[in-house]
Design a protein around this motif. Sequence first.
Motif, mmCIF file in Angstrom:
data_model
loop_
_atom_site.group_PDB
_atom_site.id
_atom_site.type_symbol
_atom_site.label_atom_id
_atom_site.label_comp_id
_atom_site.label_asym_id
_atom_site.label_seq_id
_atom_site.Cartn_x
_atom_site.Cartn_y
_atom_site.Cartn_z
ATOM 1 N N MET A 1 0.690 -1.100 -0.307
ATOM 2 C CA MET A 1 -0.036 -0.061 -0.195
ATOM 3 C C MET A 1 0.469 1.480 0.010
ATOM 4 O O MET A 1 2.092 1.366 0.830
ATOM 5 C CB MET A 1 -1.087 -0.063 1.400
ATOM 6 C CG MET A 1 -1.572 1.247 0.882
ATOM 7 S SD MET A 1 -3.674 1.204 2.253
ATOM 8 C CE MET A 1 -4.053 -0.038 1.716
ATOM 9 N N LYS A 2 0.611 1.720 -1.074
ATOM 10 C CA LYS A 2 1.315 3.609 -0.784
ATOM 11 C C LYS A 2 0.546 4.374 0.829
ATOM 12 O O LYS A 2 -0.804 3.832 0.670
ATOM 13 C CB LYS A 2 1.062 4.251 -1.711
ATOM 14 C CG LYS A 2 1.618 3.197 -3.369
ATOM 15 C CD LYS A 2 1.490 3.996 -4.843
ATOM 16 C CE LYS A 2 2.074 3.013 -5.688
ATOM 17 N NZ LYS A 2 2.198 4.154 -6.911
ATOM 18 N N ASN A 3 1.631 5.246 0.824
ATOM 19 C CA ASN A 3 1.135 6.287 1.530
ATOM 20 C C ASN A 3 0.864 7.855 1.272
ATOM 21 O O ASN A 3 2.086 8.455 0.471
ATOM 22 C CB ASN A 3 1.701 5.890 3.517
ATOM 23 C CG ASN A 3 1.331 4.566 4.286
ATOM 24 O OD1 ASN A 3 0.366 4.929 3.727
ATOM 25 N ND2 ASN A 3 2.855 4.199 3.599
ATOM 26 N N ALA A 4 -0.204 7.972 1.733
ATOM 27 C CA ALA A 4 -0.122 10.098 1.392
ATOM 28 C C ALA A 4 0.356 11.154 2.884
ATOM 29 O O ALA A 4 -1.095 9.938 3.058
ATOM 30 C CB ALA A 4 -0.611 10.498 -0.049
ATOM 31 N N THR A 5 0.412 11.417 2.758
ATOM 32 C CA THR A 5 0.620 12.768 4.000
ATOM 33 C C THR A 5 -0.375 13.451 3.933
ATOM 34 O O THR A 5 0.819 14.230 2.578
ATOM 35 C CB THR A 5 2.061 12.460 5.398
ATOM 36 O OG1 THR A 5 1.968 10.662 5.339
ATOM 37 C CG2 THR A 5 0.964 12.890 6.571
ATOM 38 N N LEU A 6 -0.999 14.513 4.846
ATOM 39 C CA LEU A 6 -1.596 15.677 3.693
ATOM 40 C C LEU A 6 -1.559 16.336 4.868
ATOM 41 O O LEU A 6 -1.929 15.812 6.251
ATOM 42 C CB LEU A 6 -2.677 15.447 3.307
ATOM 43 C CG LEU A 6 -2.826 14.815 1.901
ATOM 44 C CD1 LEU A 6 -4.446 15.304 0.886
ATOM 45 C CD2 LEU A 6 -2.226 15.418 1.122
ATOM 46 N N GLY A 7 -0.904 17.187 5.138
ATOM 47 C CA GLY A 7 -0.994 18.487 6.389
ATOM 48 C C GLY A 7 -1.908 19.902 6.386
ATOM 49 O O GLY A 7 -1.979 19.809 5.076
ATOM 50 N N LEU A 8 -2.908 19.747 7.912
ATOM 51 C CA LEU A 8 -3.221 21.198 7.487
ATOM 52 C C LEU A 8 -3.316 21.950 8.338
ATOM 53 O O LEU A 8 -3.468 21.587 9.813
ATOM 54 C CB LEU A 8 -5.109 20.706 7.323
ATOM 55 C CG LEU A 8 -6.021 21.112 7.702
ATOM 56 C CD1 LEU A 8 -6.588 22.697 5.988
ATOM 57 C CD2 LEU A 8 -7.644 21.064 7.529
ATOM 58 N N ALA A 68 7.837 19.745 10.368
ATOM 59 C CA ALA A 68 9.166 18.795 10.705
ATOM 60 C C ALA A 68 8.498 17.558 10.342
ATOM 61 O O ALA A 68 9.480 16.130 10.727
ATOM 62 C CB ALA A 68 9.699 18.993 12.363
ATOM 63 N N SER A 69 7.418 16.970 10.650
ATOM 64 C CA SER A 69 6.912 15.715 10.740
ATOM 65 C C SER A 69 6.788 15.059 9.090
ATOM 66 O O SER A 69 6.519 13.586 9.173
ATOM 67 C CB SER A 69 5.116 15.988 10.732
ATOM 68 O OG SER A 69 4.388 16.470 9.712
ATOM 69 N N GLY A 70 7.117 15.792 8.081
ATOM 70 C CA GLY A 70 6.931 15.188 6.935
ATOM 71 C C GLY A 70 5.981 14.781 6.451
ATOM 72 O O GLY A 70 5.612 14.375 5.442
#
Length: 70
Positions: A1-8, A68-70
């Motif tokens: 599974m690929k992961n995508a991280t989004l920040g708001l 900083a969390s990437g």
Amino acid sequence: MKNATLGLVGVGRIGVMHAQNIAALNEVLNPKGINVTLRLTDVAEEHARSVATGLGAEYLSSVDALLASG
């Protein structure tokens, strides 16, 4: 599974709607092998923590921590 991280940054009235929409992406993307992780921050810490908990997102204490969390 690929992961995508989004920040708001900011979960006021409109930010909450954005957060809900981002969190809902997993319903569509998980079957395609993509997992979306949402990380959020806001100066109203208690409210932001509540939103994060309700959406299964991660709360971070500042914009710097979010970046900083990437």
